[in-house]
Enzyme design. Structure first.
Site, PDB file in Angstrom:
ATOM      1  N   ALA A  19      68.999 106.333  38.101  1.00  0.00           N
ATOM      2  CA  ALA A  19      69.480 105.147  37.380  1.00  0.00           C
ATOM      3  C   ALA A  19      70.107 105.979  36.030  1.00  0.00           C
ATOM      4  O   ALA A  19      69.822 106.896  35.439  1.00  0.00           O
ATOM      5  CB  ALA A  19      68.361 104.289  36.511  1.00  0.00           C
ATOM      6  N   TYR A  72      77.992 105.294  36.857  1.00  0.00           N
ATOM      7  CA  TYR A  72      79.332 105.564  37.201  1.00  0.00           C
ATOM      8  C   TYR A  72      79.576 106.722  37.996  1.00  0.00           C
ATOM      9  O   TYR A  72      79.297 107.938  37.760  1.00  0.00           O
ATOM     10  CB  TYR A  72      80.336 105.638  36.024  1.00  0.00           C
ATOM     11  CG  TYR A  72      81.600 105.998  36.271  1.00  0.00           C
ATOM     12  CD1 TYR A  72      82.382 105.055  37.049  1.00  0.00           C
ATOM     13  CD2 TYR A  72      82.292 107.173  35.806  1.00  0.00           C
ATOM     14  CE1 TYR A  72      83.799 105.321  37.483  1.00  0.00           C
ATOM     15  CE2 TYR A  72      83.311 107.487  36.155  1.00  0.00           C
ATOM     16  CZ  TYR A  72      84.255 106.487  36.851  1.00  0.00           C
ATOM     17  OH  TYR A  72      85.527 106.752  37.221  1.00  0.00           O
ATOM     18  N   LYS A  99     111.510  81.572  46.553  1.00  0.00           N
ATOM     19  CA  LYS A  99     110.598  81.004  47.188  1.00  0.00           C
ATOM     20  C   LYS A  99     109.821  81.344  48.255  1.00  0.00           C
ATOM     21  O   LYS A  99     108.555  81.388  48.309  1.00  0.00           O
ATOM     22  CB  LYS A  99     111.338  79.614  47.522  1.00  0.00           C
ATOM     23  CG  LYS A  99     110.386  78.439  48.366  1.00  0.00           C
ATOM     24  CD  LYS A  99     110.824  77.158  48.605  1.00  0.00           C
ATOM     25  CE  LYS A  99     111.722  77.071  49.568  1.00  0.00           C
ATOM     26  NZ  LYS A  99     112.066  75.564  49.796  1.00  0.00           N
ATOM     27  N   ALA A 107      65.601 114.638  34.405  1.00  0.00           N
ATOM     28  CA  ALA A 107      66.041 113.234  33.572  1.00  0.00           C
ATOM     29  C   ALA A 107      66.759 113.651  32.217  1.00  0.00           C
ATOM     30  O   ALA A 107      66.271 114.595  31.512  1.00  0.00           O
ATOM     31  CB  ALA A 107      65.017 112.263  33.382  1.00  0.00           C
ATOM     32  N   ARG A 125     112.502  73.859  42.971  1.00  0.00           N
ATOM     33  CA  ARG A 125     111.097  73.149  42.579  1.00  0.00           C
ATOM     34  C   ARG A 125     109.868  73.970  42.484  1.00  0.00           C
ATOM     35  O   ARG A 125     108.910  73.623  42.241  1.00  0.00           O
ATOM     36  CB  ARG A 125     110.943  71.963  43.825  1.00  0.00           C
ATOM     37  CG  ARG A 125     111.941  70.742  43.785  1.00  0.00           C
ATOM     38  CD  ARG A 125     111.941  70.128  45.022  1.00  0.00           C
ATOM     39  NE  ARG A 125     112.960  70.792  46.037  1.00  0.00           N
ATOM     40  CZ  ARG A 125     113.126  70.253  47.147  1.00  0.00           C
ATOM     41  NH1 ARG A 125     112.560  69.072  47.464  1.00  0.00           N
ATOM     42  NH2 ARG A 125     113.869  70.716  48.020  1.00  0.00           N
TER      43      ARG A 125
HETATM   44  C1  UD1 Z   1     116.258  70.477  55.414  1.00  0.00           C
HETATM   45  C2  UD1 Z   1     117.117  69.514  56.546  1.00  0.00           C
HETATM   46  C3  UD1 Z   1     116.349  68.402  56.740  1.00  0.00           C
HETATM   47  C4  UD1 Z   1     115.194  68.580  57.318  1.00  0.00           C
HETATM   48  C5  UD1 Z   1     114.186  69.402  56.459  1.00  0.00           C
HETATM   49  C6  UD1 Z   1     112.865  69.758  56.802  1.00  0.00           C
HETATM   50  C7  UD1 Z   1     119.631  69.812  56.296  1.00  0.00           C
HETATM   51  C8  UD1 Z   1     120.723  69.445  55.379  1.00  0.00           C
HETATM   52  N1  UD1 Z   1     118.327  69.165  55.766  1.00  0.00           N
HETATM   53  O1  UD1 Z   1     115.942  69.615  54.101  1.00  0.00           O
HETATM   54  O2  UD1 Z   1     117.043  67.601  57.581  1.00  0.00           O
HETATM   55  O3  UD1 Z   1     114.207  67.477  57.567  1.00  0.00           O
HETATM   56  O4  UD1 Z   1     114.873  70.513  55.967  1.00  0.00           O
HETATM   57  O5  UD1 Z   1     112.174  70.853  55.977  1.00  0.00           O
HETATM   58  O6  UD1 Z   1     119.499  70.996  56.814  1.00  0.00           O
HETATM   59  N2  UD1 Z   1     119.032  76.943  52.705  1.00  0.00           N
HETATM   60  C9  UD1 Z   1     119.810  78.166  52.799  1.00  0.00           C
HETATM   61  N3  UD1 Z   1     121.034  78.068  52.373  1.00  0.00           N
HETATM   62  C10 UD1 Z   1     121.510  77.023  51.868  1.00  0.00           C
HETATM   63  C11 UD1 Z   1     120.609  75.880  51.841  1.00  0.00           C
HETATM   64  C12 UD1 Z   1     119.145  75.888  52.294  1.00  0.00           C
HETATM   65  O7  UD1 Z   1     119.510  79.353  53.239  1.00  0.00           O
HETATM   66  O8  UD1 Z   1     122.527  76.909  51.150  1.00  0.00           O
HETATM   67  C13 UD1 Z   1     117.735  77.416  53.478  1.00  0.00           C
HETATM   68  C14 UD1 Z   1     116.465  77.270  52.255  1.00  0.00           C
HETATM   69  O9  UD1 Z   1     116.226  78.554  51.680  1.00  0.00           O
HETATM   70  C15 UD1 Z   1     115.260  76.825  53.240  1.00  0.00           C
HETATM   71  C16 UD1 Z   1     116.275  75.807  54.385  1.00  0.00           C
HETATM   72  O10 UD1 Z   1     117.346  76.510  54.332  1.00  0.00           O
HETATM   73  O11 UD1 Z   1     114.625  77.881  53.812  1.00  0.00           O
HETATM   74  C17 UD1 Z   1     116.131  74.668  54.203  1.00  0.00           C
HETATM   75  O12 UD1 Z   1     116.630  74.140  52.767  1.00  0.00           O
HETATM   76  P1  UD1 Z   1     115.976  72.953  51.925  1.00  0.00           P
HETATM   77  O13 UD1 Z   1     116.710  73.136  50.667  1.00  0.00           O
HETATM   78  O14 UD1 Z   1     114.390  73.169  51.887  1.00  0.00           O
HETATM   79  O15 UD1 Z   1     116.323  71.950  52.754  1.00  0.00           O
HETATM   80  P2  UD1 Z   1     115.439  70.350  52.961  1.00  0.00           P
HETATM   81  O16 UD1 Z   1     116.089  69.401  51.657  1.00  0.00           O
HETATM   82  O17 UD1 Z   1     114.019  70.612  52.968  1.00  0.00           O
HETATM   83 MG    MG Z   2     112.724  72.324  52.695  1.00  0.00          MG
END
Ligand code: UD1
Ligand code: MG
Length: 464
Positions: free
Chosen positions: A386, A372, A27, A429, A20
């Site tokens: 100047a 400069y 990100k 000058a 997104r």
């Molecule tokens: C997640 C939580 C949700 C919580 C929200 C808070 C889960 C399933 N959902 O949702 O309950 O309310 O965060 O912000 O846990 N990431 C990985 N590997 C993966 C997937 C994600 O490293 O396979 C990391 C992402 O980079 C990110 C974090 O986990 O930093 C959260 O992932 P994101 O996709 O943002 O989850 P949300 O939909 O926000």
């Molecule tokens: Mg998130």
């Protein structure tokens, strides 16, 4: 604030792509007030002084590694395919750790504070829980996992928005995605988590019902300020996080004795340092590692990037400083440009429309107008007239200009480098200086003869 949790391993999840954000950059490398989200989260984690910090990276792992470098006590785990937050945490299992607690945080929550995390760990320990989640009560729970509680008010599960029933979607207590879990139990339950849900992912929150079925204590700690858990998923949230963090930073400097005029127009990034009794005027931006000593007055509308200022310095409006260092009581601008490698010693004065690059200007020297100065070593108490230009570039190479102490350079002089000017010299000058200038005395280049045309009449408008 510093804490001390020597039996804690912090796990930071940062493998996701961040679709997104619509960006070629991972990100977590996007910046919030000059520092990447991940750096913010890492610094917060470090404030806990844990046993170790483990970073789960995947998407853009090489870029992430290059950005973060190799801090002490940081371990990497790679999640090759992003199969969900539960799967991400499992990648940490092979890394040996003597910690008995794991604190799982996300790399995309830069506003989190170490105090809030410390509270979660403490209430986890106090309640003898196996799994604790940091939750928040919010007006608009959209997008977050909802905390489901039973009749007695005990936490029973977390339901993701996409899996929630209409009724569950009305729940206003949401999961921050941050968990404190006994480490052995964490991996035991994670192996049992499946992926039959709306997103086909292995959800970390699904360890809750497994722990409960195993007669373990599960609890939620509600955070005081839900602002802190803002997870950045798109650029609107990125801007929102900057605004919240900026308000925090400004308040902090105001409490430390900095006057900030029209604060809503000022940008002060997260790594900036400011001394007491400084005044920051409207529209000013203090960026990167900029440091201001005591009693400096900056702006309005000045931009200072990675610059080091001592005490009692004035930077007048519309000046731009980048990688410069400035001594006590110097004055710069208005409309000055100091480029990388400019070093102004004590009481130097740089006036309007003056550009200085890769040069040292000794104590008390003045370049007040339209000049400069590049690749120059200038002594003390010089006065540069100047329009003086150091001609440092021959089209291929840069050359040095060396000026002694107490030199007076007349207006509109060209110093064709490489060239040296001896101490105490005065240059007439309009001179074009191509050879060494002796110390003291007057040096000037030949001037075109001045003529007078006696009966010349100035043309009048409309006459042929
Ligand atoms: C997640 C939580 C949700 C919580 C929200 C808070 C889960 C399933 N959902 O949702 O309950 O309310 O965060 O912000 O846990 N990431 C990985 N590997 C993966 C997937 C994600 O490293 O396979 C990391 C992402 O980079 C990110 C974090 O986990 O930093 C959260 O992932 P994101 O996709 O943002 O989850 P949300 O939909 O926000
Ligand atoms: Mg998130």
């Amino acid at each position: 604030m510093l804490h001390h949790f020597s039996t804690l391993q912090v796990i930071i999840l940062a493998a996701g792509k961040g679709t997104r954000m619509a960006s070629s950059q991972p990100k977590v490398l996007h910046r919030v007030l000059g520092k990447s989200m991940l750096e913010h989260v890492l610094h917060t984690a470090e404030d806990l002084q844990p046993e170790s910090v483990c970073l789960v990276a995947g998407h853009g792992i090489d870029e992430v590694k290059a950005h973060i470098g190799e801090p002490e006590n940081l371990f990497w785990a790679e999640q090759k395919e992003q199969l969900g937050t539960g799967h991400a945490v499992l990648q940490v299992e092979p890394l040996t750790s003597i910690a008995d607690l794991a604190l799982i945080i996300c790399g995309d929550t830069p506003l989190l504070t170490s105090n809030t995390l410390a509270n979660l760990v403490k209430s986890h320990q106090k309640s003898k829980a196996t799994v604790s989640v940091l939750s928040a009560i919010v007006d608009t729970p959209k997008g977050y996992g909802r905390i489901v509680r039973d009749d007695k008010g005990n936490v029973s599960s977390i339901v993701e928005e996409k899996d929630a029933t209409e009724k569950q979607r009305n729940i206003q207590e949401v999961s921050s995605g941050i968990f404190c879990v006994n480490r052995d139990a964490l991996f035991k339950y994670l192996h049992q988590v499946g992926n039959s849900n709306a997103q086909g992912e292995y959800y970390l929150p699904d360890i809750l019902p497994l722990a409960l079925a195993d007669n373990q204590v599960v609890q939620a700690t509600i955070m005081d300020n839900s602002e802190e858990m803002l997870g950045i998923n798109d650029r609107c949230q990125l801007a929102q996080a900057e605004n919240i963090m900026q308000a925090r930073i400004l308040r902090e400097w105001q409490n430390k004795g900095v006057t900030i005029e029209q604060a809503e127009t000022v940008r002060i990034e997260a790594s900036v340092n400011i001394g007491m009794d400084c005044t920051i005027k409207a529209g000013t931006q203090l960026l990167g590692s900029t440091h201001l000593g005591d009693g400096c007055i900056v702006g309005p509308y000045a931009v200072l990037q990675n610059s080091w200022l001592a005490d009692d310095i004035t930077v007048a409006p519309f000046s731009h400083l980048e990688e410069t260092s400035i001594g006590d009581q110097a004055a710069v601008g208005p409309f000055a440009r100091l480029r990388p490698g400019a070093r102004l010693d004590e009481k130097v004065k740089i006036g309007n429309f003056v550009e200085v690059k890769q040069s040292v200007l000794g104590k008390g020297s003045k370049v007040n107008h339209l000049s400069y100065i590049g690749d120059t070593m200038m002594g003390e108490n010089c006065n540069i007239g100047a329009g003086t230009i150091t001609c440092n570039y021959d089209g291929a190479n840069k050359h040095q200009t060396i000026i002694g102490d107490g030199v007076f350079v007349g207006s509109d002089t060209k110093l064709v480098a490489p060239v040296q000017v001896g101490s105490g010299a005065t240059i007439g000058a309009g001179s074009i200086i191509t050879k060494q200038v002796q110390q003291d005395g007057l040096t000037l280049s030949a001037r075109p003869e001045q003529r007078h045309v006696k009966n010349w009449i100035r043309p009048k408008k409309g006459s042929q």
